[in-house]
Design a protein around this motif. Structure first.
Motif, PDB file in Angstrom:
ATOM      1  N   VAL A 103       0.867  43.261 -34.895  1.00 26.09           N
ATOM      2  CA  VAL A 103       0.684  42.513 -36.138  1.00 26.09           C
ATOM      3  C   VAL A 103       0.786  41.041 -35.803  1.00 26.09           C
ATOM      4  O   VAL A 103       1.819  40.565 -35.340  1.00 26.09           O
ATOM      5  CB  VAL A 103       1.728  42.898 -37.193  1.00 26.09           C
ATOM      6  N   GLY A 104      -0.297  40.320 -36.003  1.00 28.21           N
ATOM      7  CA  GLY A 104      -0.324  38.906 -35.660  1.00 28.21           C
ATOM      8  C   GLY A 104       0.504  38.062 -36.597  1.00 28.21           C
ATOM      9  O   GLY A 104       0.968  38.506 -37.657  1.00 28.21           O
ATOM     10  N   THR A 105       0.688  36.811 -36.219  1.00 29.38           N
ATOM     11  CA  THR A 105       1.498  35.900 -37.020  1.00 29.38           C
ATOM     12  C   THR A 105       0.846  35.542 -38.350  1.00 29.38           C
ATOM     13  O   THR A 105       1.492  34.973 -39.226  1.00 29.38           O
ATOM     14  CB  THR A 105       1.745  34.598 -36.223  1.00 29.38           C
ATOM     15  N   ASP A 106      -0.446  35.886 -38.495  1.00 22.63           N
ATOM     16  CA  ASP A 106      -1.120  35.637 -39.762  1.00 22.63           C
ATOM     17  C   ASP A 106      -1.227  36.909 -40.596  1.00 22.63           C
ATOM     18  O   ASP A 106      -1.929  36.945 -41.597  1.00 22.63           O
ATOM     19  CB  ASP A 106      -2.517  35.056 -39.527  1.00 22.63           C
ATOM     20  N   GLY A 107      -0.520  37.960 -40.179  1.00 24.28           N
ATOM     21  CA  GLY A 107      -0.552  39.200 -40.931  1.00 24.28           C
ATOM     22  C   GLY A 107      -1.754  40.068 -40.631  1.00 24.28           C
ATOM     23  O   GLY A 107      -1.941  41.108 -41.271  1.00 24.28           O
ATOM     24  N   GLU A 108      -2.576  39.691 -39.665  1.00 24.32           N
ATOM     25  CA  GLU A 108      -3.731  40.493 -39.281  1.00 24.32           C
ATOM     26  C   GLU A 108      -3.411  41.293 -38.028  1.00 24.32           C
ATOM     27  O   GLU A 108      -2.567  40.893 -37.215  1.00 24.32           O
ATOM     28  CB  GLU A 108      -4.950  39.593 -39.020  1.00 24.32           C
ATOM     29  N   LEU A 109      -4.107  42.421 -37.848  1.00 24.70           N
ATOM     30  CA  LEU A 109      -3.958  43.179 -36.623  1.00 24.70           C
ATOM     31  C   LEU A 109      -4.693  42.472 -35.495  1.00 24.70           C
ATOM     32  O   LEU A 109      -5.867  42.125 -35.624  1.00 24.70           O
ATOM     33  CB  LEU A 109      -4.508  44.593 -36.803  1.00 24.70           C
ATOM     34  N   GLN A 110      -3.998  42.259 -34.385  1.00 28.15           N
ATOM     35  CA  GLN A 110      -4.582  41.602 -33.222  1.00 28.15           C
ATOM     36  C   GLN A 110      -4.677  42.623 -32.084  1.00 28.15           C
ATOM     37  O   GLN A 110      -3.725  43.327 -31.769  1.00 28.15           O
ATOM     38  CB  GLN A 110      -3.707  40.417 -32.789  1.00 28.15           C
ATOM     39  N   ASP A 111      -5.851  42.679 -31.477  1.00 28.19           N
ATOM     40  CA  ASP A 111      -6.108  43.640 -30.405  1.00 28.19           C
ATOM     41  C   ASP A 111      -5.282  43.292 -29.168  1.00 28.19           C
ATOM     42  O   ASP A 111      -5.265  42.145 -28.714  1.00 28.19           O
ATOM     43  CB  ASP A 111      -7.603  43.617 -30.068  1.00 28.19           C
ATOM     44  N   THR A 112      -4.605  44.288 -28.622  1.00 29.97           N
ATOM     45  CA  THR A 112      -3.826  44.059 -27.401  1.00 29.97           C
ATOM     46  C   THR A 112      -4.688  44.146 -26.144  1.00 29.97           C
ATOM     47  O   THR A 112      -4.225  43.797 -25.050  1.00 29.97           O
ATOM     48  CB  THR A 112      -2.714  45.099 -27.271  1.00 29.97           C
ATOM     49  N   GLY A 113      -5.912  44.626 -26.301  1.00 30.09           N
ATOM     50  CA  GLY A 113      -6.750  44.822 -25.121  1.00 30.09           C
ATOM     51  C   GLY A 113      -6.449  46.111 -24.378  1.00 30.09           C
ATOM     52  O   GLY A 113      -7.006  46.364 -23.312  1.00 30.09           O
ATOM     53  N   ILE A 114      -5.551  46.933 -24.934  1.00 28.15           N
ATOM     54  CA  ILE A 114      -5.189  48.206 -24.297  1.00 28.15           C
ATOM     55  C   ILE A 114      -5.862  49.342 -25.058  1.00 28.15           C
ATOM     56  O   ILE A 114      -5.638  49.509 -26.264  1.00 28.15           O
ATOM     57  CB  ILE A 114      -3.658  48.403 -24.295  1.00 28.15           C
ATOM     58  N   ASN A 115      -6.709  50.104 -24.351  1.00 29.82           N
ATOM     59  CA  ASN A 115      -7.361  51.257 -24.955  1.00 29.82           C
ATOM     60  C   ASN A 115      -6.553  52.512 -24.671  1.00 29.82           C
ATOM     61  O   ASN A 115      -6.181  52.784 -23.531  1.00 29.82           O
ATOM     62  CB  ASN A 115      -8.783  51.429 -24.404  1.00 29.82           C
ATOM     63  N   CYS A 116      -6.276  53.238 -25.730  1.00 29.37           N
ATOM     64  CA  CYS A 116      -5.564  54.505 -25.580  1.00 29.37           C
ATOM     65  C   CYS A 116      -6.587  55.614 -25.333  1.00 29.37           C
ATOM     66  O   CYS A 116      -7.793  55.415 -25.478  1.00 29.37           O
ATOM     67  CB  CYS A 116      -4.745  54.797 -26.837  1.00 29.37           C
ATOM     68  N   ALA A 117      -6.112  56.779 -24.988  1.00 23.76           N
ATOM     69  CA  ALA A 117      -7.003  57.899 -24.681  1.00 23.76           C
ATOM     70  C   ALA A 117      -6.487  59.169 -25.334  1.00 23.76           C
ATOM     71  O   ALA A 117      -5.269  59.351 -25.495  1.00 23.76           O
ATOM     72  CB  ALA A 117      -7.113  58.086 -23.174  1.00 23.76           C
ATOM     73  N   PHE A 118      -7.423  60.051 -25.724  1.00 23.83           N
ATOM     74  CA  PHE A 118      -7.037  61.358 -26.242  1.00 23.83           C
ATOM     75  C   PHE A 118      -6.607  62.255 -25.090  1.00 23.83           C
ATOM     76  O   PHE A 118      -7.200  62.242 -24.010  1.00 23.83           O
ATOM     77  CB  PHE A 118      -8.203  62.006 -26.991  1.00 23.83           C
ATOM     78  N   ASP A 119      -5.574  63.030 -25.335  1.00 24.78           N
ATOM     79  CA  ASP A 119      -5.145  64.004 -24.338  1.00 24.78           C
ATOM     80  C   ASP A 119      -6.099  65.201 -24.347  1.00 24.78           C
ATOM     81  O   ASP A 119      -6.822  65.441 -25.322  1.00 24.78           O
ATOM     82  CB  ASP A 119      -3.721  64.476 -24.624  1.00 24.78           C
ATOM     83  N   SER A 120      -6.063  65.969 -23.293  1.00 25.37           N
ATOM     84  CA  SER A 120      -6.942  67.142 -23.199  1.00 25.37           C
ATOM     85  C   SER A 120      -6.433  68.292 -24.063  1.00 25.37           C
ATOM     86  O   SER A 120      -7.200  69.195 -24.417  1.00 25.37           O
ATOM     87  CB  SER A 120      -7.049  67.612 -21.746  1.00 25.37           C
ATOM     88  N   GLU A 121      -5.147  68.279 -24.428  1.00 31.08           N
ATOM     89  CA  GLU A 121      -4.578  69.352 -25.213  1.00 31.08           C
ATOM     90  C   GLU A 121      -4.273  68.885 -26.630  1.00 31.08           C
ATOM     91  O   GLU A 121      -4.007  67.714 -26.877  1.00 31.08           O
ATOM     92  CB  GLU A 121      -3.289  69.868 -24.566  1.00 31.08           C
ATOM     93  N   MET A 122      -4.332  69.838 -27.562  1.00 28.29           N
ATOM     94  CA  MET A 122      -3.970  69.598 -28.951  1.00 28.29           C
ATOM     95  C   MET A 122      -2.549  70.107 -29.188  1.00 28.29           C
ATOM     96  O   MET A 122      -1.972  70.809 -28.351  1.00 28.29           O
ATOM     97  CB  MET A 122      -4.943  70.315 -29.887  1.00 28.29           C
ATOM     98  N   ASP A 123      -1.980  69.789 -30.345  1.00 31.40           N
ATOM     99  CA  ASP A 123      -0.682  70.366 -30.666  1.00 31.40           C
ATOM    100  C   ASP A 123      -0.881  71.759 -31.262  1.00 31.40           C
ATOM    101  O   ASP A 123      -2.007  72.253 -31.375  1.00 31.40           O
ATOM    102  CB  ASP A 123       0.120  69.453 -31.591  1.00 31.40           C
ATOM    103  N   ALA A 124       0.214  72.399 -31.669  1.00 27.09           N
ATOM    104  CA  ALA A 124       0.137  73.785 -32.125  1.00 27.09           C
ATOM    105  C   ALA A 124      -0.718  73.938 -33.374  1.00 27.09           C
ATOM    106  O   ALA A 124      -1.276  75.015 -33.620  1.00 27.09           O
ATOM    107  CB  ALA A 124       1.546  74.314 -32.392  1.00 27.09           C
TER     108      ALA A 124
END
Length: 997
Positions: A103-124
């Motif tokens: 959360v940026g200092t202006d109240g906007e979401l700021q991109d961290t530059g980090i891309n997350c990834a989906f795991d190969s498995e799902m939950d129950a």
């Protein structure tokens, strides 16, 4: 009404700081902080060795959202089963992305530059899992899941995750509709606490920690209905919908607003527990900013003095005043509390109309009150740090003036037996004087039944709003001079005299004319049509300039005070064409003089004399100037275009002060203003807002059929809304007051970078007019609490009384404000939405209303329409959504009719969802079985039911004549007719499987 800037005569005391605890909230920080966008370096500040992992809980989606991501009709309704997760696991990650933000200092979401990834498995339960690797520890993050859907739609959800310092990783970041409401409410809380001003990331993190717990508790208690998570798809820079999720990884995009989510967040912020947390954060922000100033250096000392004045006066003080007190602080000037008391007594002026008992306002009483206030502040600050405050203590913490704990910290002052002989440095002395004059004395007056607010008059304005005339009954003259003190050091000097301001060596160093400040105040004016019917709203320039004739300072030691009326001031301002124009400002002394026998405006001297003889203020105030020229003192005046300046823009504003035609002082100010926003108007949806005057009628003489049509449509949409009494205040089991939640539609506007939209709200009771005048009773105003609203829903903190028909109506005004994120200042205004409403009888829970809609042709009797209730149970391992049929309707000539009770909704948890679905009842048992086909409504034909604040609303989003989606709310009290979802459309039953063709 006197101008917003206070005269030097009252400069040290006329402040709302000590009463509100937040210093006006709009003074700019000397250190605006840093933003959280990635610097142009090879090192990402958000990269580290930690990680975040969690689950996207699609099983928590409501039935309509689940249907939307499946594609609508023909879906199987699977009830009370683990199979109720209808989204295939593979589809959940297709054309979807998980990204990490802060959360940026202006109240906007700021991109961290980090891309997350989906795991190969799902939950129950078949929900997709994700991991965000290589994340820096010690920070607050937001994980966003976004999946692009057919029809230019998207499913968007978020969750806030804290990664503690030293943590190798955090698991359990569940992204769900509930967590999304929490995140957006936190963001709104940040904007509310900072009023849109940029602040340092550490403070943002503190706000998140403080507010999150209260918001989570409210959401899980069912205080609000979790809204839909399906929104319009994001757009690229060209304004085209994005259909490939890969674009989101490489380009900056424009995410759509979720107005339902925005309204839910605003409603949560109006809850007292959350409001207390947010206001407490305001106090902490002020303390933190003051503590950051290095007062061990000369520059820091001067900065601290300016900052204390800035917070007190809601702006800057004249430079020579700041320099003088800065000099005293640098030179280590200390004054005893006893000396300060004597100076207060010498300069104190209390309105004789209050008829006070002077024996009740004493030096010992003030000192005791100050000791008690410090003890209370230190105790509350300690409990706030430990997280152990009660709800009542949180309310008290909101009222703490941030200057006090910053200047009198617990380390060194906690438990100290403060006495008259104790010495205070310059900033402490100023704060102490303000406490005595603005807190202790008003409190003692109220204890005598002499409420200072009795001298505040509030009247209904021309536009349905309110006009406030304030007369401060307690004034303090810091410029008081005791000749005996000047001659021999005896007597009782005033505050400025005590510090040596009138010493010859100081006065002789002052020369020339100094321009103290310039305020540019964009406003609005209503210009009527030539025939007097209707008109239009235009921008209007208002300004305020104060100047000080320093050459006259030395004359203050003599009886002869030279009049300052020989000064004139001109303001040169930029226009939209790139040129400049000049206007002469009017002396405030001439503009605001009171009728004979009344006290002069605060900060002014005797009649005809402006200020203490060397300070003058000049204004451009078209309303007041028109009143003066017409002689209609206090009466309504209608401005014309020739009375106002409407062409002004951001840029360089130049002030020139002249004497006998020669320029004696000149100063340029860079001003940011926002104009051209006359059409930016929040539209009230509950209560039913009055329509806007149509553009087709502007300048037209004679009747306006377009306006008549809009009024007829307003009546067809329900006319004046009536809120039912729903609160039992006296505990007799019978409701006797109304808790009212107002909602409005966010204006469609593209704002420039660095500007936020906020809202002001006022509620009044208009009891009508007769020969003796108009009876207007103010009920609630956000300005009284120094509060700006950043959501689109707000529950009034005051309960409303019943108003019988014919005895008046409540008026609601919600206005658009534009906030500079760099300074937190208001830099422009839009227009106001307006509505009248009533408060009537208590709700009859057995009262019914009607819901009707269309069905596809060929639907036979095996198909039924059901009103169902969906209740979310996050603790269930089998089926988190529990669904119950509230009412059934059969098929009749291609239509259906439902007649539910109001109690069917309001007697359920306020967090429940109510949906209308079409299903084939194969076994004719009236239940939705897991094998029976069901069709969920989609698109603008749907209707939602909301139950916030004990009020039932039917909410529809429809396409208006201008092609925009418009939100309409109908408050249900019994007997209403509501148009339900139309299944005779693209979302009707599909062919095959025994369904009708």
């Amino acid at each position: 009404m006197n101008s917003a800037k206070f005269k030097l005569l009252a400069a040290l005391v006329s402040s709302s700081l000590m009463l509100t605890g937040c210093g006006g909230g709009s003074s700019s920080s000397t250190d605006p902080g840093s933003d959280t966008t990635l610097p142009d370096t090879t090192t990402n500040p958000y990269s580290g060795s930690s990680s975040i992992s969690g689950t996207v809980v699609l099983s928590a989606l409501s039935g309509s959202d689940s249907s939307a991501i499946e594609g609508g009709g023909g879906a199987q309704f699977l009830q009370m089963s683990a199979a109720s997760v209808r989204t295939p696991a593979a589809a959940a990650t297709q054309n979807a992305i998980v990204k990490l933000y802060v959360v940026g200092t202006d109240g906007e979401l700021q991109d961290t530059g980090i891309n997350c990834a989906f795991d190969s498995e799902m939950d129950a339960a078949g929900n997709p899992k994700y991991t965000c690797p290589n994340v820096a520890d010690g920070g607050q993050y937001v994980v966003q899941y976004l999946r692009l859907l057919d029809g230019n739609k998207a499913l968007e959800m978020k969750v806030n995750i804290e990664v503690p310092e030293g943590s190798p990783g955090v698991d359990g970041g569940e992204v769900s509709p509930e967590s999304t409401v929490v995140v957006d409410t936190i963001i709104k809380a940040i904007l509310t606490a900072t009023e849109g001003k940029d602040i340092e990331p550490a403070v943002v993190n503190d706000i998140i920690k403080s507010v999150k717990q209260a918001v989570v508790a409210l959401v899980r208690s069912g205080a609000i209905q979790v809204p839909s998570m399906v929104v319009e798809a994001p757009k690229d820079a060209a304004g085209n919908y994005i259909t490939d999720v890969a674009v989101l990884k490489t380009e900056q995009v424009d995410f759509a607003d979720n107005e339902e989510l925005d309204s839910a967040a605003g409603n949560l912020l109006s809850d007292e527990t959350v409001a207390s947390e947010v206001d407490a954060v305001k106090v902490e922000i002020g303390v933190r900013e003051l503590e950051r100033i290095d007062s061990s250096s000369e520059a820091g000392k001067r900065q601290l003095v300016k900052r204390v004045f800035s917070e007190m006066l809601d702006g800057d003080v004249p430079d020579f005043i700041a320099r003088f007190f800065g000099d005293r602080f640098v030179q280590g000037d200390m004054k005893t509390i006893g000396d300060l008391f004597a100076a207060i007594s010498a300069g104190l002026r209390i309105d004789p109309r209050l008829q006070i008992d002077p024996a009740t306002i004493t030096r010992d009483g003030a000192l005791l009150a100050f000791r008690q206030k410090l003890a209370e502040i230190h105790e509350l600050m300690g409990k706030k740090a430990a997280g152990s405050m009660t709800d009542e203590e949180k309310k008290a913490f909101r009222e703490i003036p941030s200057v006090i704990p910053a200047l009198f910290p617990a380390d060194g002052w906690r438990g100290k037996n403060i006495a008259e002989g104790d010495e205070l440095n310059v900033p402490q002395a100023i704060a102490f004087v303000v406490f005595v004059t603005d807190v202790y004395i008003p409190d003692m007056l109220k204890a005598q039944g002499k409420d200072p607010d009795s001298l505040v008059s509030v009247e209904k304005g021309e536009d349905g709003g309110v006009e406030v005339e304030m007369q401060d009954p307690v004034n303090f003259d810091p410029m008081h001079i005791d000749p005996a003190y000047a001659d021999s050091g005896a007597g009782r000097p005033g505050l400025m005299q005590l510090y040596g301001f009138f010493d010859p060596q100081n006065l002789n160093s002052l020369e020339g004319v100094e321009i103290s400040w310039l305020d540019i105040m964009p406003d609005k004016a209503w210009i009527p049509n030539p025939d007097g019917v209707g008109g239009r709203e235009v921008d209007m320039l208002r300004s305020n300039v104060c100047v000080s004739d320093l050459s006259k300072m030395a004359q203050m030691l003599t009886p002869q005070v030279v009049s300052s009326s020989d000064l004139t001031v001109e303001l040169t301002y930029p226009t939209s064409s790139g040129t400049t124009a000049t206007v002469e400002l009017m002396s405030e002394a001439n503009l605001y003089m009171p009728p004979p026998g009344e006290m002069p405006p605060e900060g002014q001297g005797p009649e005809g004399e402006d200020g203490p003889g060397f300070e003058s203020c000049f204004v451009l105030d078209p309303w007041r100037q028109a009143q003066m020229s017409s002689g209609a003192e206090g009466g309504p005046v209608q401005l014309t275009e020739s009375d106002i300046i409407s062409d002004f823009v951001s840029g360089t504003y130049k002030v020139e002060v002249k004497r006998a035609g020669s320029v004696v002082a000149s100063r340029e100010f860079q001003q940011k203003v926002l104009v051209g926003m006359s059409d930016v108007r929040p539209r009230l949806t509950a209560p039913n807002g009055m329509p806007e005057w149509p553009k087709e009628c502007e300048g037209r003489e004679g009747p306006c059929p377009e306006w008549d049509a809009l009024q007829q449509q307003w009546q067809a949409n329900g006319g004046i809304t009536t809120f039912a009494i729903n609160e039992d205040v006296d505990g007799d089991g019978v409701p006797d007051k109304a808790k009212v939640t107002l909602s409005w539609e966010k204006p469609k506007v593209d704002l420039p970078a660095g500007v936020k939209i906020a809202y002001s709200l006022n509620i009044g009771l208009d009891r009508g007019c007769d020969a003796s005048g108009c009876d207007w009773e103010p009920i609630y105003d956000t300005w009284r609490e120094d509060r700006k609203l950043f959501g689109t829903s707000f529950t009034l903190p005051v309960l409303l009384d019943r108003v019988e028909l014919g005895q008046g109506a409540y008026n609601a005004n919600v206005c658009a404000l534009f906030i500079d994120t760099e300074t937190g200042r208001e830099i422009g205004r839009g227009s106001c939405g307006w509505a009248q409403f009533q408060v009537g009888d208590p709700l009859d829970m057995n009262a019914t209303f009607t819901i009707t809609g269309a069905l596809p042709s060929g639907v036979d009797a095996s198909w039924k329409v059901a009103l169902i209730k969906e209740s979310f149970n996050p603790d269930s391992l089998v089926a988190q959504w529990q669904r119950e049929v509230v009412q059934l309707a059969g098929v009749t000539d291609g239509t259906y009719t439902l007649t539910p009770r109001i109690g069917d909704y309001l007697e359920s948890s306020s967090g429940a969802h109510f949906q209308i679905v079409l299903f084939r009842d194969d076994n004719d048992d009236g239940l939705l079985d897991v094998t029976e086909p069901v069709v969920w409504p989609e698109g603008e034909g749907g209707v939602r039911f909301e139950t916030w604040g004990g009020v039932l609303r039917a909410v529809k989003e429809e396409v208006s004549d201008d092609g925009e989606f418009r939100r309409r709310e109908t408050v249900i009290t019994g007997g209403e007719e509501v148009t339900g979802p139309d299944f005779n459309s693209s979302n009707g039953p599909a062919t095959g499987g025994g369904m009708p063709q």
